[in-house]
Every structure is written in C-alpha cells, then in structure tokens.
Enzyme design. Structure first.
Site, PDB file in Angstrom:
ATOM      1  N   HIS A  37      20.192 -11.139  79.230  1.00 45.41           N
ATOM      2  CA  HIS A  37      20.841 -12.148  80.083  1.00 45.41           C
ATOM      3  C   HIS A  37      22.020 -11.530  80.826  1.00 45.41           C
ATOM      4  O   HIS A  37      23.043 -11.197  80.228  1.00 45.41           O
ATOM      5  CB  HIS A  37      21.324 -13.333  79.239  1.00 45.41           C
ATOM      6  CG  HIS A  37      21.788 -14.501  80.044  1.00 45.41           C
ATOM      7  ND1 HIS A  37      21.098 -15.700  80.088  1.00 45.41           N
ATOM      8  CD2 HIS A  37      22.868 -14.677  80.843  1.00 45.41           C
ATOM      9  CE1 HIS A  37      21.733 -16.558  80.870  1.00 45.41           C
ATOM     10  NE2 HIS A  37      22.818 -15.950  81.354  1.00 45.41           N
ATOM     11  N   HIS A  39      23.942 -11.403  85.086  1.00 46.72           N
ATOM     12  CA  HIS A  39      23.986 -11.885  86.476  1.00 46.72           C
ATOM     13  C   HIS A  39      24.416 -10.721  87.359  1.00 46.72           C
ATOM     14  O   HIS A  39      25.603 -10.477  87.558  1.00 46.72           O
ATOM     15  CB  HIS A  39      24.962 -13.050  86.616  1.00 46.72           C
ATOM     16  CG  HIS A  39      24.535 -14.291  85.917  1.00 46.72           C
ATOM     17  ND1 HIS A  39      23.861 -15.319  86.554  1.00 46.72           N
ATOM     18  CD2 HIS A  39      24.671 -14.681  84.623  1.00 46.72           C
ATOM     19  CE1 HIS A  39      23.604 -16.286  85.691  1.00 46.72           C
ATOM     20  NE2 HIS A  39      24.089 -15.918  84.497  1.00 46.72           N
ATOM     21  N   GLN A 133      22.209 -21.692  90.661  1.00 43.30           N
ATOM     22  CA  GLN A 133      23.528 -21.777  90.034  1.00 43.30           C
ATOM     23  C   GLN A 133      24.242 -23.084  90.329  1.00 43.30           C
ATOM     24  O   GLN A 133      24.948 -23.626  89.474  1.00 43.30           O
ATOM     25  CB  GLN A 133      24.395 -20.606  90.499  1.00 43.30           C
ATOM     26  CG  GLN A 133      25.813 -20.608  89.972  1.00 43.30           C
ATOM     27  CD  GLN A 133      25.904 -20.422  88.476  1.00 43.30           C
ATOM     28  OE1 GLN A 133      25.875 -19.298  87.988  1.00 43.30           O
ATOM     29  NE2 GLN A 133      26.000 -21.501  87.716  1.00 43.30           N
ATOM     30  N   HIS A 191      19.405 -21.948  81.764  1.00 45.23           N
ATOM     31  CA  HIS A 191      20.769 -22.126  81.249  1.00 45.23           C
ATOM     32  C   HIS A 191      20.814 -23.545  80.684  1.00 45.23           C
ATOM     33  O   HIS A 191      20.749 -24.525  81.437  1.00 45.23           O
ATOM     34  CB  HIS A 191      21.795 -22.008  82.383  1.00 45.23           C
ATOM     35  CG  HIS A 191      22.092 -20.615  82.804  1.00 45.23           C
ATOM     36  ND1 HIS A 191      21.119 -19.747  83.252  1.00 45.23           N
ATOM     37  CD2 HIS A 191      23.269 -19.934  82.888  1.00 45.23           C
ATOM     38  CE1 HIS A 191      21.689 -18.595  83.581  1.00 45.23           C
ATOM     39  NE2 HIS A 191      22.991 -18.679  83.356  1.00 45.23           N
ATOM     40  N   GLU A 194      25.126 -25.446  78.226  1.00 42.82           N
ATOM     41  CA  GLU A 194      26.266 -24.522  78.151  1.00 42.82           C
ATOM     42  C   GLU A 194      27.558 -25.344  78.236  1.00 42.82           C
ATOM     43  O   GLU A 194      28.298 -25.292  79.206  1.00 42.82           O
ATOM     44  CB  GLU A 194      26.200 -23.492  79.269  1.00 42.82           C
ATOM     45  CG  GLU A 194      27.188 -22.358  79.094  1.00 42.82           C
ATOM     46  CD  GLU A 194      27.115 -21.338  80.215  1.00 42.82           C
ATOM     47  OE1 GLU A 194      27.938 -20.400  80.192  1.00 42.82           O
ATOM     48  OE2 GLU A 194      26.258 -21.462  81.109  1.00 42.82           O
ATOM     49  N   ASP A 290      25.745 -11.130  79.967  1.00 42.28           N
ATOM     50  CA  ASP A 290      25.983 -12.268  80.848  1.00 42.28           C
ATOM     51  C   ASP A 290      26.780 -11.876  82.078  1.00 42.28           C
ATOM     52  O   ASP A 290      26.277 -11.918  83.193  1.00 42.28           O
ATOM     53  CB  ASP A 290      26.660 -13.418  80.099  1.00 42.28           C
ATOM     54  CG  ASP A 290      26.530 -14.759  80.818  1.00 42.28           C
ATOM     55  OD1 ASP A 290      25.926 -14.799  81.898  1.00 42.28           O
ATOM     56  OD2 ASP A 290      27.026 -15.762  80.288  1.00 42.28           O
TER      57      ASP A 290
END
Length: 396
Positions: A37, A39, A133, A191, A194, A290
């Site tokens: 995971h 970005h 996102q 996701h 969270e 992440d």
C-alpha cells in the site's frame, strides 16, 4: 541455492558446484519486501506550503491534496515517483501496489504510473489501483474516472466510502467498486473505514459483496482503522466471515498511528486494525508504507523494516513465536494480497528474487533493524553493499 536462467534451480544442502559461487557468510536470505500500500503520485508533496498540515487528520490531507495536484506537471509527477521507487527498491522492495488518484480530469498521475510500470518491470513489479481520493460520488464524475482508469490499464478498483457525504452514498461506492471489478476482471483494494468511528462499517459490506461474488481472495480492505474500535461481539462475528471469504487486509502502521486518535484526549487509540487477532484467526494481513512525505504524513522513506518495527510494537506482535514469522507482514502476506504467489518465494522453480539482510536470523534482524545488503532480481544483483566497517572500532 542454485540459480540458473534467472530461476531457483535447487535449494538445500549438498548442492553441486557452480561456475560462480557467492558465500553470504550465513546472512539471512528472504524473499523481497512487498509494499502492499503506497501512494506514488503524492510523494514529496509535503515539502511545499500546500503540504503543511495543521490538524494532522485524514480529511485535512485530502483538502490539501485537492489544491496541490492542480499545479503538478507530468515531469514533476514522474520524477517524484521515480525518486520514491528508487528509495524503496534500494531498501529491498521489489513489489509495490500503488493507489493513483483519478479524481483529476487529466488523469495525469495514472498516465505517469502506467508508463513507469512498463519501464521498470524488470526491476520492480508495480500494481496500480484506480483510486478516487476525493470520492467516487463526492467528486463529480468520480465513478466515470475510476472506470476510465481501469480501461487505461489499472490492475485494481479502489474506493473511499468513508469520505462520501452520507452513509448511503458510501455504500453505493462499495457496490460500484465490486461491480466494476466484476465487469473488468480486476482486483479490489478499498480504503475502508479509515476513521476512529466504531460505527463506520463499510468493511462489512465489502466483505459481503465479494463473498457473494466469490472474489474475497482478490479483494483487500486497506486501513480498516475503525475495526480496532468496534465492539468485540461484532468484531468476532465479522472475523468469522472474513476468514470464510478469504479477504485480505492491509494496515499502514506509521500513518494509521499518526492520523488516527486525533480527536481523542486520553487514552488515545493506536489507530490500527486488529492485526494480531487476524493473524491468530488465519486472516491474511500485511503492512504498507502508505505515504512518503505528503500532505497526510511528513515522514516515510520506503524502509519497510521501519514499518515492520512500528507495526509489531503498535499491535503487540512481539512474543518470540510471533517474531519468528513477523517478516511475513512485509513479504509473503503482501504477495498473497497482490496475488503474486505463483512468482514469489524461495522455492525451486520460482524466479530468483531475494534479499540478503545483515543478520543471521529473523529474530536478530528484527531486533537490530537490519539493513539490506543485497537485492537480487531474476538472478542478477539490483544492488550489493559491503557490510559496515569501523574506521576506528570501539574498544570496550
């Protein structure tokens, strides 16, 4: 270990003599690290004014990114991603799953990552998630952009239901993620929950829908922070269903701990899902980096040993027995989540992909936070370092 034509030909003792022999002096050999995971479109954007966060929350990070991404260029996005990939690969990572934001009509990040995935395939395996996102529905046209990302060649469908503007819309986004995966034959990585809200339960819906489709093994629920705050009776009921479905989980120890619990006074929650309980129940869970210096998290450097070290402390995975298998959280478990098991592992016939750590056992490697001395890909060194040497040794 005997390597021929880029594959492991034999492994064990009493092996035949080879043309070239390399003695690793008893150092620990592992399959390469897997960052399940990350970005890569956000990396290093935390260094400008737009990336300076105040509240330290997930939602502020998303707001900051909304402005930052408007100014990025293809060249900038490419150079930042390359730098981050280089940081990860130089520390033993050979497999990365990256979420790329598609709530951008230009789909700039997706274009860049598709190019890099192909260019770097001999060095690192990259999977791409078409990720909204700013919300599949909270962002106008988000659904269509997720679909376009899949048509362009993304490997996975993403989602962020807890960011949608109402619970019903969040549920709709989970339905859409699963429907798109079935339509295009893709994996799923959402996701999910969270947040510290114990009533955020989109993971329940994701599990149910993929269970109906028989797609649990190709589904990942990332973060699921709220599951760490959920009622125990609910949690134990759900763990039985998770196990039956075979769904995968991904926790991001440093970022989850940094972002979550911000509204707590004391005691403050750790922000992680029930990693230890998942492992005990045989539910697959892995750790990811992440973020690397972005609007959500100012630190991060692609060193998965640091991620593992933080993760085992935050989740109490530190008995001697647990430490013997803790490396699975950044190796085999991530490979299973990415459905790479046929090409991953130290077994005869598998590609000769492995790393060498500067220690002689799993326990000592974790205790000493051992560096990676070498990384081998298809039988060739990606890099090799000398063991550290003292110029003036300590006399004690």
């Amino acid at each position: 270990m005997v390597v021929e034509d880029g594959k492991i030909a034999q492994i064990g003792t009493d092996l035949p003599k080879c043309e070239e022999e390399i003695d690793l002096n008893g150092k620990l050999v592992l399959p390469p690290y897997v960052d399940s995971h990350l970005h890569l479109d956000y990396v290093y954007t935390g260094r400008n004014d737009g990336g300076k966060i105040k509240s330290g929350t997930l939602f502020e990070g998303i707001t900051r990114w909304h402005d930052i991404k408007k100014t990025q260029t293809k060249e900038d996005a490419r150079e930042r991603a390359l730098t981050a990939i280089r940081e990860e690969v130089s520390q033993g990572v050979q497999f990365i799953r990256t979420h790329i934001d598609v709530t951008d009509p230009k789909l700039l990040g997706m274009q860049v990552m598709l190019e890099l995935r192909e260019e770097l395939k001999d060095t690192v395996t990259i999977q791409i998630v078409s990720f909204p996102q700013e919300g599949m529905y909270a962002y106008k046209g988000g659904y269509e952009l997720v679909e376009e990302g899949l048509k362009m060649g993304a490997d996975c469908v993403g989602g962020i239901p807890h960011f949608e503007w109402a619970r019903e819309i969040g549920e709709k986004s989970v339905h859409s993620s699963v429907e798109l995966a079935m339509k295009f034959g893709k994996m799923i990585d959402v996701h999910c929950d969270e947040t510290d809200d114990p009533m955020a339960r989109f993971v329940e819906l994701l599990n149910a829908l993929t269970m109906i489709e028989g797609a649990g093994h190709r589904t990942a629920a990332s973060h699921t922070c709220s599951f760490g705050s959920a009622d125990d009776a609910y949690a134990h009921r759900m763990m039985g269903l998770f196990k039956a479905n075979g769904m995968n989980f991904i926790a991001c120890p440093t970022e989850n701990a940094y972002l979550q619990g911000r509204q707590d006074t004391y005691p403050k929650r750790r922000g992680l899902t029930r990693v230890r309980e998942f492992l005990r129940e045989g539910i697959n869970v892995s750790f990811g980096q992440d973020s690397i210096n972005d609007p959500w998290y100012p630190l991060g450097n692609g060193n998965l040993m640091n991620i593992l070290d933080n993760g085992i402390h935050l989740t109490h995975i530190a008995s001697y027995d647990e430490l013997e298998t803790a490396f699975d959280l950044i190796t085999y478990n991530g490979a299973k989540t990415m459905m790479l098991e046929d090409q991953y592992g130290l077994e005869k016939g598998k590609p000769a992909n492995f790393i060498v750590l500067n220690e002689t056992s799993s326990f000592e490697a974790i205790r000493q936070r051992a560096d990676v001395l070498a990384s081998v890909r298809n039988g060739e060194f990606l890099f090799r370092r000398r063991e550290p040497e003292y110029e003036i040794p300590l006399d004690l």
